[in-house]
Write a protein that holds these residues in place. Structure first.
Motif, mmCIF file in Angstrom:
data_model
loop_
_atom_site.group_PDB
_atom_site.id
_atom_site.type_symbol
_atom_site.label_atom_id
_atom_site.label_comp_id
_atom_site.label_asym_id
_atom_site.label_seq_id
_atom_site.Cartn_x
_atom_site.Cartn_y
_atom_site.Cartn_z
ATOM 1 N N GLU A 142 0.834 -1.212 0.000
ATOM 2 C CA GLU A 142 0.000 0.000 0.000
ATOM 3 C C GLU A 142 0.867 1.259 0.000
ATOM 4 N N ALA A 143 2.020 1.197 0.689
ATOM 5 C CA ALA A 143 2.895 2.373 0.748
ATOM 6 C C ALA A 143 3.492 2.637 -0.632
ATOM 7 N N GLY A 144 3.733 1.549 -1.387
ATOM 8 C CA GLY A 144 4.305 1.704 -2.730
ATOM 9 C C GLY A 144 5.779 2.062 -2.710
ATOM 10 N N VAL A 145 6.397 1.981 -1.541
ATOM 11 C CA VAL A 145 7.843 2.249 -1.397
ATOM 12 C C VAL A 145 8.402 1.210 -0.423
ATOM 13 N N PRO A 146 9.730 0.943 -0.483
ATOM 14 C CA PRO A 146 10.312 0.069 0.542
ATOM 15 C C PRO A 146 10.217 0.756 1.906
ATOM 16 N N VAL A 147 10.042 -0.037 2.947
ATOM 17 C CA VAL A 147 9.792 0.528 4.278
ATOM 18 C C VAL A 147 10.975 0.253 5.209
ATOM 19 N N ALA A 148 11.633 1.336 5.639
ATOM 20 C CA ALA A 148 12.724 1.195 6.613
ATOM 21 C C ALA A 148 12.101 1.017 7.977
ATOM 22 N N ALA A 149 12.515 -0.031 8.698
ATOM 23 C CA ALA A 149 11.883 -0.254 10.001
ATOM 24 C C ALA A 149 12.820 -0.942 10.982
ATOM 25 N N PRO A 150 13.249 -0.232 12.004
ATOM 26 C CA PRO A 150 13.897 -0.897 13.127
ATOM 27 C C PRO A 150 12.804 -1.389 14.077
#
Ligand code: AMP
Ligand code: MG
Length: 360
Positions: A142-150
Motif C-alpha cells: 500500500e505504501a508503494g515504497v520500501p519501508v525502513a523499520a527498526p
C-alpha cells in the motif's frame, strides 16, 4: 503529535475485510506521505517509514532516540524489489532470498544509489528483508515504497512483541500504530552479511547457522555474536552491525546471568534472592519449566521449556517488560546454550545484562 491506533488483527473474530483494507490503505498513505507507522512482523513490531526518504529516516531515529549511525532494515514485499535497492547481488544471496523469504532473515548487500545514507546509518551497504506477515506485506504494498523499520521500541528498551508494548514507548511520537495482535517469533531477524568473501552472521535469530549452511555452505559467525565479555570482543574491534555496540534490549532492573551446572546456578541464585530479601529489594528469576521448582522466594518466572527453544525466544522480551512493570530491582537469569535458537536467546540476554555473567 496524536498517535492513531488501528486494528488489523486478521485472526480476530470481528475481522471485516473491508475495514482491514481501509485501515491498511490509510497506513500505507501515511508512510508514502513521509509519516511513521508501527506495524507487526513475524519477529517483533517494526517502526516504519519511507526507506527512500531521508527525512523519514531521520524521524525514525528521533522517535526511537536511536543513534543515527545505527542503520535501519529495509523491508520489501516482493523479492524482485531487491534489485532496486541493492547492487552486486550474488548467486548465494539470491538463493537465501528464495529459501528464506518471506521470513526472519535480513541480508546485507551493497546499496543502490537510490537508498539515502540516512537509512543506512552512513554505510554503503543496506540491510534487506521480506517479512512473513500479512499486515507487514500489505502495508509495504500500500505504501508503494520500501519501508525502513527498526524495532518499534525506544532505543535500549526490549523489542515490542505486542501493539501494547509499542504504545508504551511510542504514543505521541509517531503517526500510527497498526495493531495486528501478538507476533509469532518474538526475537529479531537473523542478520547475514553477504558483501564479504565468506557469508557472516552478524546477529543470530530464528534462522540458525545450521539452516544457512545447508543452503550456501560455509558461513562464519562474527566474533561479537557469542562474546561473553567486552574483553573477548576486543577494545579496538569495530562491530560490523553497528547496532551490536550499543547496550540493547535492556530492562530497568540490574540483570545478572549465571553459568554453571544446574545445581550450582540454582544455589547461587537462591543465595542472591535471600540477600535481596534481607536488603528489602525486589528480585526476580528467569528460569525454565525444567528448573522452576528449584527456586525459593522472589518472583520466579519460567521463560519456556528447554525442549522447545522457540518458547524461550517467544517469551524473552515480554518477560523483561513484565519485570519492568513490576519494578523489580534485580533479575537473575539462567544461561542458554550457544547452538540453534539458544544462540540467539543467549546473545540478547548477555547484552541485556551488559555482559554481567557470573561463573558458578
Ligand atoms: P533493529 O531493526 O532495531 O533490530 O536493528 C537493525 C539492526 O540491523 C542493527 O543491529 C543494525 O546494526 C543492523 N544493520 C542494519 N543495516 C546494516 C548494515 N548495512 N550493515 C550491518 N548491519 C546493519
Ligand atoms: Mg532493535
Amino acid at each position: 503529535m496524536d498517535t492513531i491506533i488501528v486494528k488489523a488483527d486478521l485472526s480476530n473474530e470481528w475481522y471485516v475485510p473491508e475495514v482491514w483494507e481501509k485501515n491498511m490503505s490509510h497506513a500505507g498513505r501515511v508512510i508514502r506521505e513521509g509519516g511513521l507507522v508501527a506495524f507487526p512482523t513475524e519477529t517483533v513490531y517494526g517502526l516504519g517509514g519511507n526507506a527512500l526518504d531521508k527525512r523519514a529516516a531521520e524521524k525514525i531515529y528521533r522517535a526511537k532516540g536511536r543513534p543515527s549511525d545505527n542503520p535501519l532494515i529495509v523491508h520489501i514485499s516482493r523479492i524482485s524489489q531487491a534489485e532496486n535497492i541493492a547492487v552486486n547481488i550474488s548467486h548465494d544471496a539470491r538463493r537465501l532470498m528464495e529459501e528464506f523469504w518471506p521470513g526472519p532473515l535480513t541480508i546485507i548487500l551493497d546499496k543502490a544509489d537510490i537508498v539515502p545514507k540516512e537509512t543506512t546509518g552512513g554505510l554503503d551497504t543496506v540491510a534487506l528483508r521480506m517479512p512473513n506477515h500479512p499486515v507487514a506485506l500489505k502495508l509495504i504494498e500500500e505504501a508503494g515504497v520500501p519501508v525502513a523499520a527498526p524495532s518499534a521500541n525506544l532505543s535500549g528498551k526490549p523489542s515490542p512483541t505486542t501493539a501494547g508494548h509499542v504504545a508504551e514507548d511510542m504514543m505521541g511520537r509517531i503517526n500510527m500504530i497498526v495493531d495486528g495482535g501478538a507476533v509469532a517469533i518474538g526475537i529479531e531477524s537473523t542478520i547475514i552479511d553477504m558483501t564479504g568473501a565468506v557469508p557472516t552472521i552478524l546477529r543470530p535469530g530464528f534462522v540458525t547457522v545450521e539452516m544457512l549452511k545447508k543452503v550456501i555452505g560455509a558461513v562464519e559467525v562474527d566474533k561479537a555474536v557469542d562474546a561473553k565479555s567486552i574483553e573477548e570482543i576486543g577494545g579496538d574491534y569495530r562491530p560490523k552491525a553497528p547496532g551490536m555496540k550499543y547496550r540493547h534490549y535492556a530492562p530497568k532492573a540490574e540483570l545478572i546471568m549465571f553459568e554453571g551446572s544446574v545445581e550450582n546456578v540454582a544455589a547461587a541464585i537462591n543465595r542472591k534472592l535471600k540477600e535481596a530479601e534481607k536488603n528489602g529489594k525486589k528480585a526476580a528469576v528467569i528460569c525454565t519449566d525444567e528448573t522452576e521448582s528449584l527456586y525459593k522466594n522472589g518472583c520466579i518466572k519460567s521463560i519456556g521449556t528447554r525442549a522447545e527453544e522457540e518458547t524461550i525466544a517467544y517469551n524473552l522480551y515480554h518477560l523483561l517488560r513484565e519485570f519492568d512493570d513490576m519494578e523489580v530491582d534485580y533479575i537473575y537469569g539462567e544461561t542458554f546454550y550457544g547452538t540453534g535458537l539458544g544462540q540467539a536467546v543467549m546473545n540478547r540476554l548477555i547484552k541485556a545484562a551488559g555482559y554481567r555473567l557470573e561463573q558458578v
